[in-house]
Design a protein around this motif. Structure first.
Motif, PDB file in Angstrom:
ATOM      1  N   MET A 197       0.937  -1.144  -0.261  1.00  0.00           N
ATOM      2  CA  MET A 197      -0.144  -0.086  -0.087  1.00  0.00           C
ATOM      3  C   MET A 197       0.812   1.279   0.169  1.00  0.00           C
ATOM      4  SD  MET A 197      -2.747   1.038   2.891  1.00  0.00           S
ATOM      5  CE  MET A 197      -2.746  -0.912   3.346  1.00  0.00           C
ATOM      6  N   SER A 198       0.636   2.191  -0.743  1.00  0.00           N
ATOM      7  CA  SER A 198       1.301   3.461  -0.600  1.00  0.00           C
ATOM      8  C   SER A 198       1.164   4.183   0.565  1.00  0.00           C
ATOM      9  CB  SER A 198       0.906   4.317  -1.926  1.00  0.00           C
ATOM     10  OG  SER A 198      -0.254   4.920  -1.619  1.00  0.00           O
ATOM     11  N   GLU A 199       2.143   4.942   0.702  1.00  0.00           N
ATOM     12  CA  GLU A 199       2.454   5.926   1.571  1.00  0.00           C
ATOM     13  C   GLU A 199       0.922   6.683   1.883  1.00  0.00           C
ATOM     14  OE1 GLU A 199       4.908   5.009   0.701  1.00  0.00           O
ATOM     15  OE2 GLU A 199       6.035   4.039   2.102  1.00  0.00           O
ATOM     16  N   LEU A 200       0.533   7.449   0.840  1.00  0.00           N
ATOM     17  CA  LEU A 200      -0.512   8.061   0.781  1.00  0.00           C
ATOM     18  C   LEU A 200      -1.732   7.450   1.315  1.00  0.00           C
ATOM     19  CD1 LEU A 200       0.161  10.912   0.108  1.00  0.00           C
ATOM     20  CD2 LEU A 200      -1.012  10.724  -2.202  1.00  0.00           C
ATOM     21  N   GLU A 201      -1.979   6.169   0.668  1.00  0.00           N
ATOM     22  CA  GLU A 201      -3.160   5.225   1.074  1.00  0.00           C
ATOM     23  C   GLU A 201      -3.024   5.222   2.404  1.00  0.00           C
ATOM     24  OE1 GLU A 201      -6.009   5.312  -0.818  1.00  0.00           O
ATOM     25  OE2 GLU A 201      -5.977   3.586   0.610  1.00  0.00           O
ATOM     26  N   GLN A 202      -1.898   4.836   3.004  1.00  0.00           N
ATOM     27  CA  GLN A 202      -2.018   4.438   4.528  1.00  0.00           C
ATOM     28  C   GLN A 202      -2.141   5.553   5.224  1.00  0.00           C
ATOM     29  OE1 GLN A 202       2.345   3.067   5.590  1.00  0.00           O
ATOM     30  NE2 GLN A 202       1.863   1.174   5.048  1.00  0.00           N
ATOM     31  N   LEU A 203      -1.856   6.842   4.928  1.00  0.00           N
ATOM     32  CA  LEU A 203      -2.299   8.047   5.515  1.00  0.00           C
ATOM     33  C   LEU A 203      -3.696   8.220   5.662  1.00  0.00           C
ATOM     34  CD1 LEU A 203       0.165  11.220   4.634  1.00  0.00           C
ATOM     35  CD2 LEU A 203      -0.613  10.474   6.881  1.00  0.00           C
ATOM     36  N   ARG A 204      -4.230   8.004   4.547  1.00  0.00           N
ATOM     37  CA  ARG A 204      -5.593   8.249   4.301  1.00  0.00           C
ATOM     38  C   ARG A 204      -6.486   7.292   5.233  1.00  0.00           C
ATOM     39  NH1 ARG A 204      -8.818   7.850  -0.712  1.00  0.00           N
ATOM     40  NH2 ARG A 204      -6.828   7.142  -1.516  1.00  0.00           N
ATOM     41  N   GLN A 205      -6.012   6.094   5.325  1.00  0.00           N
ATOM     42  CA  GLN A 205      -6.738   5.156   6.276  1.00  0.00           C
ATOM     43  C   GLN A 205      -6.432   5.543   7.877  1.00  0.00           C
ATOM     44  OE1 GLN A 205      -5.668   0.858   5.881  1.00  0.00           O
ATOM     45  NE2 GLN A 205      -6.999   0.697   4.031  1.00  0.00           N
ATOM     46  N   GLU A 206      -5.223   5.747   8.044  1.00  0.00           N
ATOM     47  CA  GLU A 206      -4.788   6.189   9.466  1.00  0.00           C
ATOM     48  C   GLU A 206      -5.812   7.354   9.882  1.00  0.00           C
ATOM     49  OE1 GLU A 206      -3.622   4.371  11.811  1.00  0.00           O
ATOM     50  OE2 GLU A 206      -2.549   3.092  10.221  1.00  0.00           O
ATOM     51  N   ALA A 207      -5.929   8.446   9.061  1.00  0.00           N
ATOM     52  CA  ALA A 207      -6.726   9.424   9.194  1.00  0.00           C
ATOM     53  C   ALA A 207      -8.321   9.114   9.460  1.00  0.00           C
ATOM     54  CB  ALA A 207      -6.553  10.794   8.224  1.00  0.00           C
ATOM     55  N   GLU A 208      -8.587   8.267   8.662  1.00  0.00           N
ATOM     56  CA  GLU A 208      -9.987   7.873   8.833  1.00  0.00           C
ATOM     57  C   GLU A 208     -10.394   7.079   9.977  1.00  0.00           C
ATOM     58  OE1 GLU A 208     -11.577   6.898   4.274  1.00  0.00           O
ATOM     59  OE2 GLU A 208     -12.334   5.346   5.677  1.00  0.00           O
ATOM     60  N   GLN A 209      -9.337   6.184  10.325  1.00  0.00           N
ATOM     61  CA  GLN A 209      -9.439   5.441  11.582  1.00  0.00           C
ATOM     62  C   GLN A 209      -9.334   6.233  12.767  1.00  0.00           C
ATOM     63  OE1 GLN A 209      -7.007   2.181  12.614  1.00  0.00           O
ATOM     64  NE2 GLN A 209      -7.566   1.121  10.687  1.00  0.00           N
ATOM     65  N   LEU A 210      -8.701   7.477  12.824  1.00  0.00           N
ATOM     66  CA  LEU A 210      -8.804   8.575  14.051  1.00  0.00           C
ATOM     67  C   LEU A 210     -10.021   9.106  14.088  1.00  0.00           C
ATOM     68  CD1 LEU A 210      -7.322   9.905  16.009  1.00  0.00           C
ATOM     69  CD2 LEU A 210      -5.812  11.120  14.378  1.00  0.00           C
ATOM     70  N   ARG A 211     -10.510   9.386  12.790  1.00  0.00           N
ATOM     71  CA  ARG A 211     -11.681  10.147  12.801  1.00  0.00           C
ATOM     72  C   ARG A 211     -12.978   9.357  13.300  1.00  0.00           C
ATOM     73  NH1 ARG A 211     -10.941  13.246   7.987  1.00  0.00           N
ATOM     74  NH2 ARG A 211     -11.148  11.013   6.865  1.00  0.00           N
ATOM     75  N   ASP A 212     -13.051   8.094  12.869  1.00  0.00           N
ATOM     76  CA  ASP A 212     -13.947   7.049  13.426  1.00  0.00           C
ATOM     77  C   ASP A 212     -14.061   6.722  14.561  1.00  0.00           C
ATOM     78  OD1 ASP A 212     -13.955   5.025  10.332  1.00  0.00           O
ATOM     79  OD2 ASP A 212     -14.867   6.728  10.779  1.00  0.00           O
ATOM     80  N   ALA A 213     -12.720   6.846  15.318  1.00  0.00           N
ATOM     81  CA  ALA A 213     -12.495   6.564  16.769  1.00  0.00           C
ATOM     82  C   ALA A 213     -13.121   7.759  17.548  1.00  0.00           C
ATOM     83  CB  ALA A 213     -11.037   6.359  17.214  1.00  0.00           C
ATOM     84  N   ARG A 214     -12.987   8.999  17.094  1.00  0.00           N
ATOM     85  CA  ARG A 214     -13.484  10.121  17.851  1.00  0.00           C
ATOM     86  C   ARG A 214     -15.058   9.947  17.629  1.00  0.00           C
ATOM     87  NH1 ARG A 214      -8.931  14.246  15.580  1.00  0.00           N
ATOM     88  NH2 ARG A 214      -7.626  14.092  17.419  1.00  0.00           N
ATOM     89  N   LYS A 215     -15.396   9.731  16.440  1.00  0.00           N
ATOM     90  CA  LYS A 215     -16.931   9.768  16.285  1.00  0.00           C
ATOM     91  C   LYS A 215     -17.555   8.709  17.405  1.00  0.00           C
ATOM     92  CE  LYS A 215     -18.275  10.671  11.631  1.00  0.00           C
ATOM     93  NZ  LYS A 215     -18.716  10.166  10.408  1.00  0.00           N
ATOM     94  N   SER A 216     -16.934   7.649  17.529  1.00  0.00           N
ATOM     95  CA  SER A 216     -17.731   6.844  18.182  1.00  0.00           C
ATOM     96  C   SER A 216     -17.815   6.959  19.710  1.00  0.00           C
ATOM     97  CB  SER A 216     -16.821   5.156  18.099  1.00  0.00           C
ATOM     98  OG  SER A 216     -15.546   5.195  18.956  1.00  0.00           O
TER      99      SER A 216
END
Lengths: 68, 315
Positions: free
Chosen positions: B1-20
């Protein structure tokens, strides 16, 4: 050369995001209640909130002096 | 997975963790609280003596002395009870009265090895008798040993200039607000960034911890103040109004944390109910931008400093 830098930077950012994602969180309801409770428990010791009687106010208006 | 893809995934996980964690809002929780009502304060003292814009002030630990710094290059120490002043002066730490040592350091840029004569406005926080945290003008913060004048730790991660710092009540961490519209929470000892808070839409000019250390408030060029909670890891409240369109320069809490005081570019200081989000009062009286403000440790008064060269004490 700059691509290697960009990749290194992106890796650092990914690592940082992982650290930040991994922390333990509490629910907003709990966090909010505790802030609210803190305010309520300390309200009467908050002079700006409840007001200061003139006799206890170190900044009460200075009265003009009259030379007799 | 490209670094950019990883970045996007991590940012999304962070967003979801906060939302929950978002099971409610601060407004909902405080809906049943009594409103604070109209908060009216009077100017009790006007401190006259500076010849140019005031850009920083800080109360001494005795809630009576305060120090202010002006663009005319001078520092003045005031007795706020009597309005008597010491200075203008270019002080040394040794000649500064003890209740004011941390204040002096906070208003006077302290790069000991280079800037004793310098008067750059720099956010700073005195960590203990011998250590100070400042922003280093290159998007990093630094921890200095005052005695040796050496930088002992660097805190890097912001992508914009750091405009403001606030030390946690337990002094183990601090928050920095920057021109990248984010706030970062740093561990003083290991220099790690533990959390990053986003939401603001422009430069953050001011940050201040809530009295119990579990939250902090911010003021920004986006015309809003916000409240962020450390343990919920997200924004809890925004303080704004359609007819407030100018930036905030400075923020502080009253002693219980119930009132949020904020200084604005439009010459006023607004008082917000920090729990319910409503505006509760205004401090109007300056003839130019309010550039700095501070509440005494005993909670008895708030001081505002302005580009009009005056300081006012209110309660």
């Amino acid at each position: 050369m700059s691509t290697t830098n960009n990749i290194a930077q992106a890796r650092k950012l990914v690592e940082q995001l992982r650290i930040e994602a991994g922390i333990e969180r509490i629910k907003v309801s709990k966090a909010s209640s505790e802030l609210m409770n803190y305010c309520e428990q300390n309200a009467r010791n908050d002079p700006l909130l409840v007001g200061v009687p003139a006799s206890e106010n170190p900044f009460k208006d200075k009265k003009p002096c009259i030379i007799l | 997975m490209s670094e950019l893809e990883q970045l996007r995934q991590e940012a999304e996980q962070l967003r979801d963790a906060r939302k929950s964690c978002g099971d409610s809002t601060l407004s909902q929780i405080t809906a049943a609280m009594d409103p604070v009502g109209r908060i009216q304060m009077r100017t009790r003292r006007t401190l006259r003596g500076h010849l140019a814009k005031i850009y920083a002030m800080h109360w001494g630990t005795d809630s009576r002395l305060l120090v202010s710094a002006s663009q005319d290059g001078k520092l003045i120490i005031w007795d706020s009870y009597t309005t008597n002043k010491m200075g203008p002066l270019v002080p040394s730490l040794r000649s500064t009265p003890s209740p004011l040592r941390s204040s002096w350091v906070m208003t006077y840029n302290i790069c000991p090895s280079t800037c004793w004569g310098g008067m750059l406005p720099s956010p700073a926080a005195l960590l203990d008798d011998n250590q100070i945290i400042t922003s280093s003008g290159d998007t990093t913060c630094a921890l200095w040993d005052i005695e040796t004048g050496q930088q002992t730790t660097t805190f890097g991660g912001h992508s914009g200039d750091v405009m403001s710092l606030s030390l946690a009540p337990d002094a183990r961490s601090f928050v920095s607000g920057a021109c990248d519209a984010s706030i970062k929470l740093w561990d003083v000892r290991d220099s790690m960034c533990r959390q990053t808070f986003t939401g603001h839409e422009s430069d953050i000019n001011a940050v201040c911890f809530f009295p119990n250390g579990n939250a902090f408030t911010t003021g920004s060029d986006d015309a809003t103040c916000r409240l962020f909670d450390l343990r919920a890891d997200q924004e809890l409240m925004m303080y704004s109004h359609d007819n407030i369109i100018c930036g905030i320069t400075s923020v502080a809490f009253s002693k219980s944390g119930r009132l949020l005081l904020a200084g604005y570019d439009d010459f006023n200081c607004n008082i917000w109910d920090a729990m319910k989000g409503d505006r509760a009062g205004v401090l109007a009286g300056h003839d130019n931008r309010v550039s700095c403000l501070g509440v005494t440790d005993d909670g008895m008064a708030v001081a505002t400093g302005s580009w009009d060269s005056f300081l006012k004490i209110w309660n």
